[in-house]
Design a protein around this motif. Structure first.
Motif, mmCIF file in Angstrom:
data_model
loop_
_atom_site.group_PDB
_atom_site.id
_atom_site.type_symbol
_atom_site.label_atom_id
_atom_site.label_comp_id
_atom_site.label_asym_id
_atom_site.label_seq_id
_atom_site.Cartn_x
_atom_site.Cartn_y
_atom_site.Cartn_z
ATOM 1 N N GLY A 155 -1.301 1.460 -0.146
ATOM 2 C CA GLY A 155 -2.279 0.376 -0.104
ATOM 3 C C GLY A 155 -2.038 -0.617 -1.221
ATOM 4 O O GLY A 155 -1.721 -0.229 -2.345
ATOM 5 N N THR A 156 -2.194 -1.886 -0.926
ATOM 6 C CA THR A 156 -1.924 -2.936 -1.907
ATOM 7 C C THR A 156 -3.200 -3.671 -2.316
ATOM 8 O O THR A 156 -3.147 -4.805 -2.778
ATOM 9 N N GLU A 157 -4.364 -3.014 -2.132
ATOM 10 C CA GLU A 157 -5.627 -3.661 -2.497
ATOM 11 C C GLU A 157 -6.396 -2.765 -3.459
ATOM 12 O O GLU A 157 -6.193 -1.557 -3.493
ATOM 13 N N TYR A 158 -7.304 -3.378 -4.212
ATOM 14 C CA TYR A 158 -8.233 -2.607 -5.043
ATOM 15 C C TYR A 158 -9.590 -3.288 -4.984
ATOM 16 O O TYR A 158 -9.698 -4.463 -4.614
ATOM 17 N N TYR A 159 -10.634 -2.540 -5.351
ATOM 18 C CA TYR A 159 -11.994 -3.089 -5.267
ATOM 19 C C TYR A 159 -12.310 -3.861 -6.534
ATOM 20 O O TYR A 159 -12.275 -3.318 -7.635
ATOM 21 N N ASP A 160 -12.583 -5.144 -6.391
ATOM 22 C CA ASP A 160 -12.945 -5.997 -7.522
ATOM 23 C C ASP A 160 -14.455 -5.977 -7.657
ATOM 24 O O ASP A 160 -15.172 -6.551 -6.832
ATOM 25 N N LYS B 284 -17.055 -8.177 -5.674
ATOM 26 C CA LYS B 284 -17.710 -7.296 -4.697
ATOM 27 C C LYS B 284 -16.907 -7.189 -3.396
ATOM 28 O O LYS B 284 -17.458 -7.153 -2.316
ATOM 29 N N ARG B 285 -15.587 -7.161 -3.517
ATOM 30 C CA ARG B 285 -14.758 -7.020 -2.333
ATOM 31 C C ARG B 285 -13.379 -6.510 -2.732
ATOM 32 O O ARG B 285 -13.038 -6.473 -3.920
ATOM 33 N N TYR B 286 -12.612 -6.122 -1.719
ATOM 34 C CA TYR B 286 -11.249 -5.652 -1.978
ATOM 35 C C TYR B 286 -10.311 -6.849 -2.082
ATOM 36 O O TYR B 286 -10.341 -7.734 -1.233
ATOM 37 N N VAL B 287 -9.510 -6.861 -3.140
ATOM 38 C CA VAL B 287 -8.554 -7.956 -3.344
ATOM 39 C C VAL B 287 -7.157 -7.356 -3.516
ATOM 40 O O VAL B 287 -7.003 -6.175 -3.802
ATOM 41 N N ASP B 288 -6.146 -8.183 -3.353
ATOM 42 C CA ASP B 288 -4.756 -7.717 -3.426
ATOM 43 C C ASP B 288 -4.307 -7.532 -4.867
ATOM 44 O O ASP B 288 -4.692 -8.301 -5.750
ATOM 45 N N PHE B 289 -3.464 -6.522 -5.071
ATOM 46 C CA PHE B 289 -2.769 -6.395 -6.349
ATOM 47 C C PHE B 289 -1.868 -7.614 -6.531
ATOM 48 O O PHE B 289 -1.293 -8.113 -5.556
ATOM 49 N N PRO B 290 -1.696 -8.082 -7.765
ATOM 50 C CA PRO B 290 -0.693 -9.134 -7.983
ATOM 51 C C PRO B 290 0.695 -8.601 -7.633
ATOM 52 O O PRO B 290 0.961 -7.405 -7.749
ATOM 53 N N ILE B 291 1.551 -9.499 -7.212
ATOM 54 C CA ILE B 291 2.931 -9.119 -6.877
ATOM 55 C C ILE B 291 3.604 -8.431 -8.069
ATOM 56 O O ILE B 291 4.391 -7.500 -7.910
ATOM 57 N N THR B 292 3.264 -8.904 -9.292
ATOM 58 C CA THR B 292 3.880 -8.298 -10.491
ATOM 59 C C THR B 292 3.554 -6.818 -10.593
ATOM 60 O O THR B 292 4.389 -6.011 -10.996
ATOM 61 N N LYS C 63 13.921 5.203 -3.964
ATOM 62 C CA LYS C 63 13.305 4.782 -2.706
ATOM 63 C C LYS C 63 11.849 4.402 -2.962
ATOM 64 O O LYS C 63 11.165 5.036 -3.758
ATOM 65 N N THR C 64 11.417 3.360 -2.274
ATOM 66 C CA THR C 64 10.030 2.917 -2.380
ATOM 67 C C THR C 64 9.446 2.790 -0.989
ATOM 68 O O THR C 64 10.070 2.203 -0.108
ATOM 69 N N VAL C 65 8.286 3.350 -0.794
ATOM 70 C CA VAL C 65 7.567 3.211 0.473
ATOM 71 C C VAL C 65 6.295 2.428 0.177
ATOM 72 O O VAL C 65 5.499 2.845 -0.661
ATOM 73 N N ILE C 66 6.130 1.304 0.826
ATOM 74 C CA ILE C 66 4.916 0.509 0.651
ATOM 75 C C ILE C 66 4.118 0.588 1.936
ATOM 76 O O ILE C 66 4.581 0.154 2.992
ATOM 77 N N LEU C 67 2.943 1.168 1.860
ATOM 78 C CA LEU C 67 2.048 1.243 3.023
ATOM 79 C C LEU C 67 1.049 0.100 2.870
ATOM 80 O O LEU C 67 0.230 0.101 1.965
ATOM 81 N N VAL C 68 1.148 -0.859 3.752
ATOM 82 C CA VAL C 68 0.415 -2.110 3.566
ATOM 83 C C VAL C 68 -0.422 -2.413 4.799
ATOM 84 O O VAL C 68 -0.093 -1.981 5.906
ATOM 85 N N HIS C 69 -1.527 -3.125 4.596
ATOM 86 C CA HIS C 69 -2.392 -3.566 5.692
ATOM 87 C C HIS C 69 -1.580 -4.446 6.639
ATOM 88 O O HIS C 69 -0.869 -5.348 6.206
ATOM 89 N N GLU C 70 -1.656 -4.167 7.927
ATOM 90 C CA GLU C 70 -0.827 -4.826 8.944
ATOM 91 C C GLU C 70 -0.743 -6.351 8.785
ATOM 92 O O GLU C 70 0.354 -6.904 8.784
ATOM 93 N N PRO C 71 -1.871 -7.079 8.611
ATOM 94 C CA PRO C 71 -1.761 -8.547 8.526
ATOM 95 C C PRO C 71 -0.970 -9.022 7.303
ATOM 96 O O PRO C 71 -0.492 -10.141 7.279
ATOM 97 N N LYS C 72 -0.855 -8.181 6.278
ATOM 98 C CA LYS C 72 -0.187 -8.633 5.042
ATOM 99 C C LYS C 72 1.281 -8.237 5.006
ATOM 100 O O LYS C 72 1.965 -8.477 4.021
ATOM 101 N N LYS C 73 1.732 -7.591 6.075
ATOM 102 C CA LYS C 73 3.088 -7.058 6.085
ATOM 103 C C LYS C 73 4.122 -8.168 5.881
ATOM 104 O O LYS C 73 5.018 -8.065 5.042
ATOM 105 N N SER C 74 3.969 -9.264 6.617
ATOM 106 C CA SER C 74 4.961 -10.345 6.529
ATOM 107 C C SER C 74 4.926 -11.001 5.151
ATOM 108 O O SER C 74 5.954 -11.422 4.627
ATOM 109 N N PHE C 75 3.733 -11.069 4.553
ATOM 110 C CA PHE C 75 3.604 -11.660 3.215
ATOM 111 C C PHE C 75 4.444 -10.882 2.204
ATOM 112 O O PHE C 75 5.207 -11.454 1.429
ATOM 113 N N TYR C 76 4.323 -9.550 2.237
ATOM 114 C CA TYR C 76 5.062 -8.732 1.269
ATOM 115 C C TYR C 76 6.560 -8.731 1.570
ATOM 116 O O TYR C 76 7.380 -8.701 0.659
#
Length: 1443
Positions: free
Chosen positions: A976-981, A985-993, A1012-1025
């Motif tokens: 997952g690439t989000e955390y609760y801010d 009061k909502r889930y936001v993305d980790f910075p790319i850094t 090896k790195t496995v990134i499990l990401v929310h479907e809509p954000k896949k292309s962004f990453y």
């Protein structure tokens, strides 16, 4: 009892009732009650009554045994289960000894039903008909991820049991077995195959009931015997496939292929893996059948009109049971004429009928025929979810027009209002139909109504009182206003800050607890949605400040003329707002990312250092390629260096080369190492303490929130490791601090975090050190370390780095390469050697999505790193626990529960006995560690050691581990690439850094050929990453947002005295460099020098005005001067808003309760996390603490801070471990905030407020209330019984006990208690004070001075360490000397002192004081309750006068 059903009323007179699904629920309930009470003697009903309602009767008659099957399109026989169920209603247990069942059927069916009644039939499974839908649901849920798991899942079904028992019923026939039988028969000779007696074997059924005698055995004669493989299957029922594994696999594969074709999941036949798609998740979530999805795939288009959409919905397989009856035709034709949309196919068509019923439902039309009423109810039950599913499908495809269109129809179905009807119809229960009709006739738009006055509205609809009603409900209609600022990050990415301002009156009856809004960013020209998110607006948010959302969207060449941001209500028709972003004058930054080529150099040996001592520091023989290339500049020159390279490239050793150069050339100068996180500081301290400092004979000190070294340590230190905040606080007074001027090398680790939250502080200290260098004419060397940068030249220019000192290597340049695996698609990237396994996980809701990632996480470990170390990064402490528990469960289901454990049982038990945290103790038993800030230091160090030594294979940790501890692993999983801010009061993305930093932990240089790195990401954000993981964003400045505090600090230090000074100061910053490169990001239209100058001037002026309004500075003509509040803010490193709040709220006699409220309200607690659902914990906590808090703000960080303080003082048990960490953070900040409050009181001359505030600090230190608890509770051995006993003897505080000897203590307490009491008292100091007044010369005048001598009388006590067991940090004792008048409540002077044994100091008495009456010196401890001592000055003056 009333009914509007005419048939029911007519038949009641004859004692006859009717009952079927087409009746209203109230009518059905009435009929059931009348029959059960005996008022109806005969009840004529459909077969469903037998199943639904328990209404027994003496006699049950089945009239006809044929029912219409819509699927088959004809009549079929009533099933035996139905017959048995109906007959089961015959005979009333209380009244009848027997019941009668009569079945009336055609003559040719009589024998059939007799046979069925006399011999019991097995129940067969119908699961195979819905296998596709159920398989899709399991894949969407994450429980089934491949064919093997699907077969195992199928093995748990009743279908599988019946397939084994009765395979013929499920299509497992002779044809499937023939090939297998022929293969087995090859062992027999060809003559035997012609034998007629054996041939009869093949004619016999191959599948027999278990109890039957096999006719095969009878049919075989002669010398031939039955093969063992054949005869043994008589009990197995299946010859070729006894376990049915082939049949299972065939069923699963067939269903998976169908789902793949329908795009509901991706099926990789080669590997057998299933991958869920957004379409599959939507179908599962909204319970949409596979066949319906096929229909939508075929018919759903980017542009459709209303009638086409309704017709498509009508073809959903959910409505396939709807039939067209002849008796309904006349009414359907009549109803069709009332429908607003065209009926495709007409009323005689099944889909046409459904279309009519859909339109009637939205129109709230009335239906007479009971069968149509029943069908309409059936259609309406599924309509809402189908519409929602279609909306989400369109949204997923990015169709802007169609998404809005479908959302309108979702709301139309929910509210039963057509999109073309007036929006105020949604208040139809409150506004009369006549007013609504007139509004629609006049075609008055909502926007026009907002602008009109009440009387104008009344005149428009020709009914004056209606104007007030309409205006009132317009106020309730949900409306928001949008405002957006656009900041280009690169030429292809825009950052959008959206401000949402609610503009309506919240009423719970209309709006409930929350309103959801869809935020869409559309390119109307290309009909595409580039960003969508669901924003939840709560009642408190609607009544409070405007809400801010930040997100990024792509932009493409050639640029479209504009993007439109739309906010559309999820539940209110026509409630929407839009904001247009024009690209006409948008200046985009230049696209130039220059990378340093890694030269093919021969690795330098360590002997190149030319110094045996330095060479002995390293346990390797050669430097790596990056270190080799930068070696000369770092080790042989004084040039500034910027080194950008991926994590794990050995940048720290590169920095050490620069340090060694300084030690060699300028041994008297200091190295300052700035690390953005305490965890990095701690790691650097531990590493250099072992390998560097001791071997070189250097001194090193740490400066963080946990440690503040004294002046002596700083002066003698060769290396200072600090966080940006600490160095900022110290370097502000660089004029008077020589050790700041003695800095020769400044190493800036992770300098790319300049653009993050704490970036402004990093920017300020670098700018200040460069300014100091220019003022002192002593050059300071800067070495910046970062990941690969997009705009390295700007950063280098700011740091003063020349061309040969700039190294900006590509992300692919690292000692241990990462393989590329992009799981989502067959993309190969040959030019990059990275490994990235990027899988998309659908689902809007965070927790279920995280849960669905656990199985793939386990699968990734099994596939990519079955035996090597694995790091799993998650977003929260709770997720560390939940992930670990699921991994244990998966390992147990594989019958390898301790697969991840790498140590024997005895060693494990010994380690477990040392672990404090219960969750960690549990997971360690299975070889899985947890790592987060909630663990104590001992547990955390233990886990790190176990993982580093391969005693445990898996470590589940929060993202901070990526920065802090260098624990590389073979495989890194980012779950997952989000955390609760908590603030947003909502889930936001980790910075790319952060993502890059986590990825950098993959690959261990000594052990792995690749990582090896496995990134499990929310479907809509896949292309962004996929796009930006290796295209780093440029580093932008965020100083502008925090400029006030830094400008204030420079005004206090004297660096800024005029507006021109402030502008000159800004030219040293990184902000100034980026303003010239990317002006649009900062709100400038162009790079023109005049525009830039005007911008800086207005920025400085607005900052000055805000600081003046807050009472921090004073502006006189062209000069600025610091005020008392500004000086306190700079001294204690507080935000200007905090001291401004002090100035507004602290008075001469402020109470302890108010002080606690002010302390909690400090801006420093703005970022205190209030996590998901923590308001419930806060509500419980508020009932356990003595002082009230605002119950409407339980999710506010300041309210939480208040509750944590009160819980600490009341020693209330905290609900979860997160709160323990939060309390530690709150207490950590509190010391400087309270000390600042004391200074505010003292500078204002308020004696009692000062002392009250000092008591607040004592309370915080001891975790006790001043006015509610006895100071005796500071003693660990204290009990209620002992306190009562001591109080009886007149002892109420620790000072009184300190004056007693051990013998005296034994008199006031039992001897066993007295010795313990005596031991505890040794923790506390005994202070003796001697005072003397004398005159001294102060310049030209004489003044009276008070000489003070303080001495600690504890002979055996050798420490100044404070005894504060309930405070989380180590602290030294300090004392306030308060000179004031207790009669007039004036404070004359205040001094804070600390001393090991003896202190001699003096305090001047103000010359304005002529009378010593009421004047006292009060000695107050900063950490012990009840340690105040008062010394009257009047008595001293009198005794001095006598002498």
């Amino acid at each position: 009892m009333k009914s509007r059903n005419k048939n029911l009323v007519q038949l009641f007179d004859y004692g006859i009732g009717i009952h079927h699904a087409g009746m209203l629920r109230s009518d059905r309930g009435l009929t059931e009650r009348l029959f059960s009470q005996g008022l109806l003697k005969v009840l004529v009903c459909t077969a469903t009554l037998a199943w639904g309602v328990n209404l027994p009767a003496h006699t049950v008659v089945i009239k006809g045994t044929q029912i219409y099957d819509a699927k088959a399109g004809g009549w079929r026989d009533l099933g035996m289960l139905d017959v048995m169920q109906i007959f089961g209603r015959a005979g009333r247990p209380q009244f009848d000894k027997s019941g009668e069942g009569i079945i009336i059927t055609s003559h040719n069916k009589l024998a059939y039903y007799l046979r069925l009644l006399t011999s019991q039939l097995p129940i067969e499974s119908q699961f195979i008909n819905s296998l596709k839908d159920n398989l899709n649901a399991e894949v969407a849920l994450g429980t089934v991820t491949n064919v093997k798991e699907a077969c195992a899942w199928l093995g748990y079904t009743y279908l599988f049991i019946r397939m084994k028992m009765n395979p013929l019923a499920y299509g497992i026939g002779w044809d499937e077995k023939m090939e297998y039988v022929k293969e087995k028969l090859k062992v027999w000779n060809k003559e035997d195959l012609g034998n007629s007696k054996f041939y009869c074997i093949l004619q016999m059924p191959l599948f027999l009931p278990a109890t039957a005698v096999s006719p095969i055995a009878i049919g075989v004669t002669g010398h031939h015997s039955i093969p063992s493989w054949y005869s043994s299957t008589a009990n197995c029922h299946v010859i070729a496939d006894p376990s049915l594994s082939l049949k299972q696999r065939a069923l699963v594969s067939e269903a998976a292929r169908a789902l793949d074709k329908a795009k509901m999941m991706r099926f990789d036949e080669k590997s057998g893996n299933f991958y869920c798609t957004e379409l599959g998740r939507i179908a599962s979530h909204f319970y949409i059948q596979y066949s319906s999805v096929e229909t939508y795939n075929e018919l759903l288009r980017r542009h459709m009109n209303d009638s086409e959409v309704i017709h498509m919905v009508a073809q959903s397989s959910e409505f396939e049971n709807i039939v067209v009856r002849e008796e309904e035709q006349n009414e359907l034709e009549t109803l069709a004429r009332t429908c607003p949309l065209e009926i495709k196919g007409g009323p005689s068509n099944k889909h046409g009928k459904v279309s009519i019923l859909i339109q009637l439902y939205i129109s709230r039309g009335s239906i007479d025929s009971f069968s149509l009423v029943s069908d309409a109810a059936y259609v309406s039950a599924s309509l809402a979810r189908i519409m929602r599913a279609l909306f989400e499908i369109c949204l997923g495809r990015g169709w802007s027009e169609m998404s809005s269109f479908m959302l309108d129809y979702c709301k139309a179905v929910d509210r039963q209002i057509w999109p073309h009807q007036h929006p105020l119809r949604q208040f139809d229960r409150d506004i009369s139909a006549d007013i609504l009709r007139k509004l629609e006739e006049r075609r008055v738009e909502l926007d026009h109504l907002y602008e009109m006055q009440e009387k104008d509205i009344g005149a428009l609809i020709r009914y004056a009182p209606a104007g007030r009603v309409v205006k009132q409900y317009l106020g309730y209609f949900p409306m928001v206003h949008l405002f957006a600022t656009v900041s280009p990050i690169t030429r292809t990415v825009l950052k959008i800050d959206l401000i949402i301002t609610p503009d309506f009156s919240w009423k719970d009856r209309f709006h409930g607890t929350a309103q959801r809004w869809w935020i869409l960013v559309e390119d109307s020209e290309n009909d595409h949605i580039y960003h969508s998110e669901l924003f939840t607006l709560t009642k408190r948010m609607a009544n409070g400040e405007p809400q801010k959302l930040s997100f990024t969207v792509p932009i493409f060449e050639p640029h479209p003329p504009q993007y439109i941001i739309r906010a559309i209500s999820d539940s209110w028709m026509h409630a929407e707002a839009f904001y247009t972003i024009s690209f006409q004058n948008l200046a985009l930054p230049e696209a130039h990312t220059t990378h340093t080529e890694l030269l093919d150099l021969k690795p330098l040996p360590v002997t190149a250092l030319g110094n045996g001592t330095y060479e002995a520091l390293y346990n390797f023989s050669h430097f790596n390629p990056i270190q080799t290339q930068a070696f000369h500049v770092l080790y042989h020159t004084d040039q500034n260096v910027l080194l950008g390279a991926p994590t794990g490239s050995g940048k720290t050793i590169s920095a050490e080369l620069a340090m060694l150069h300084l030690f060699h050339t300028q041994p008297d100068m200091k190295v300052i190492y700035i690390a953005p996180l305490k965890a990095i500081v701690r790691e650097r301290m531990n590493d250099w303490k072992k390998h560097l400092v001791s071997k070189l004979g250097k001194q090193m000190v740490e400066m963080t929130g946990d440690y503040t070294p004294d002046m002596t340590a700083l002066l003698s230190a060769d290396i200072i490791i600090s966080t940006p905040e600490k160095w900022d606080g110290i370097s502000r007074n660089w004029h008077s601090r020589n050790y700041v001027k003695k800095v020769g090398l400044m190493i800036l680790d992770e300098i790319h975090l300049l653009g993050a939250d704490r970036g402004p502080i990093l920017e300020v200290i670098v700018s200040r050190m460069r300014y100091i260098s220019s003022q002192t004419e002593r050059s300071i060397r800067f070495v910046g370390l970062s990941t690969a940068l997009a705009n390295a030249h700007d950063l280098a220019d700011w740091l003063g780095v020349e061309e040969n000192g700039l190294f900006n290597f590509k992300p692919s340049v690292r000692p241990v390469p990462l393989e590329v695996h992009i799981q989502a698609s067959d993309v190969t990237l040959p030019q990059i050697f990275f490994a990235e396994l990027l899988a998309g996980y659908p689902g809007k809701f965070y927790c279920p999505r995280m849960n669905s990632m656990n199985k793939p996480t386990y699968a990734a470990i099994s596939t990519h790193s079955p035996t090597k170390p694995v790091l799993i990064f998650v977003s929260s402490r709770r997720q560390t626990r939940l992930t670990a528990l699921d991994l244990i469960q998966f390992a147990a289901s594989d019958e390898r529960p301790r697969h991840f454990l790498g140590m024997p049982e005895e060693a494990l038990q010994m380690i477990l006995s040392q672990v404090t945290d219960q969750n960690l103790r549990h997971t360690l038993q299975f070889g899985i560690g947890l790592h987060h800030a909630g663990l104590n230091d001992k547990d955390r160090s233990l886990v790190e050691e176990l993982f580093a030594n391969n005693k445990i294979q898996v470590l589940v940790c929060t993202s901070t581990l990526a920065w802090g501890v260098n624990l590389p692993a073979h495989l890194v999983i980012i779950k997952g690439t989000e955390y609760y801010d908590g603030k947003a009061k909502r889930y936001v993305d980790f910075p790319i850094t952060d993502i890059l930093q986590m990825m950098g932990r993959a690959g261990r240089p000594q052990y792995d050929q690749h990582g090896k790195t496995v990134i499990l990401v929310h479907e809509p954000k896949k292309s962004f990453y996929k796009k930006f993981l290796y295209e780093p964003f440029p580093v932008e400045s965020s100083l502008r947002e925090q400029l006030h505090d830094h400008i204030n600090a420079e005004i206090v230090s004297g660096t800024i005295c005029h507006k021109e000074d402030a502008i000159y100061y800004l030219t040293w910053t990184y902000l100034f460099r980026r303003l010239m490169v990317n002006p649009s990001y900062y709100g400038l239209e162009d790079k023109d020098p005049g525009t830039l100058s005007s911008y800086l001037s207005s920025l400085v002026l607005s900052t000055f005005e805000d600081l003046e309004d807050s009472g921090c500075i004073k502006i006189t003509e062209d000069r600025v001067e610091p005020m008392m509040l500004g000086s306190i803010a700079a001294q204690y490193y507080l935000k200007y808003t905090t001291v401004s709040m002090f100035g507004s709220n602290i008075g001469a006699d402020t109470s302890l309760e108010v002080f606690l409220h002010i302390l909690s309200g400090a801006s420093e607690y703005d970022e205190l996390p209030v996590r998901h659902n923590e308001e419930n914990y806060n509500a419980d906590l508020s009932n356990k603490v003595p002082l009230p808090v605002d119950k409407n703000l339980l999710d506010d960080p300041h309210v939480k801070a208040n509750l944590l303080f009160q819980a600490h003082l009341s020693q209330v048990e905290l609900p979860i471990t997160d709160y323990v960490t939060d309390l530690k953070s709150v207490l950590d900040q509190s010391i400087r905030i309270v000390q600042a409050m004391i200074d505010v009181c003292a500078n204002s001359g308020w004696l009692y407020s000062s002392i009250t505030c000092m008591r607040l600090l004592q309370m915080v230190m001891q975790g006790l209330w001043y006015d509610r608890d006895s100071p005796l509770w500071m003693l660990p051995c204290m009990t209620d019984e002992l306190i009562a006993s001591l109080n009886q003897k007149g002892i109420s505080n620790v000072l009184q006990l300190l004056d007693l000897s051990l013998t005296s203590l034994q008199d006031v307490a039992r001897s066993s208690v007295a010795s313990r009491l005596y031991e505890d008292l040794q923790h506390f100091p005994r202070i003796q004070a001697r005072l003397k007044l004398h005159k001294r010369n102060a310049g030209d005048e004489q003044c009276i001075s008070l000489n003070i001598r303080l001495e600690k009388k504890n002979g055996s006590r050798r420490t100044s360490r404070a005894f504060v067991p309930r405070f989380p940090k180590v602290k030294n004792e300090a004392w306030w000397l308060v000179l004031g008048n207790t009669t007039t409540a004036e404070l004359y002077a205040l001094k804070r002192v600390s001393f090991p044994d003896i202190l001699q100091t003096h305090m001047d008495i103000p010359p304005t004081v002529n009378n010593f009456q009421g004047m006292k010196l009060i000695l107050v401890s900063d950490c012990y309750l009840g340690f105040e001592r008062e010394y009257p000055i009047e008595e001293l003056a009198q005794s001095r006068g006598k002498h």
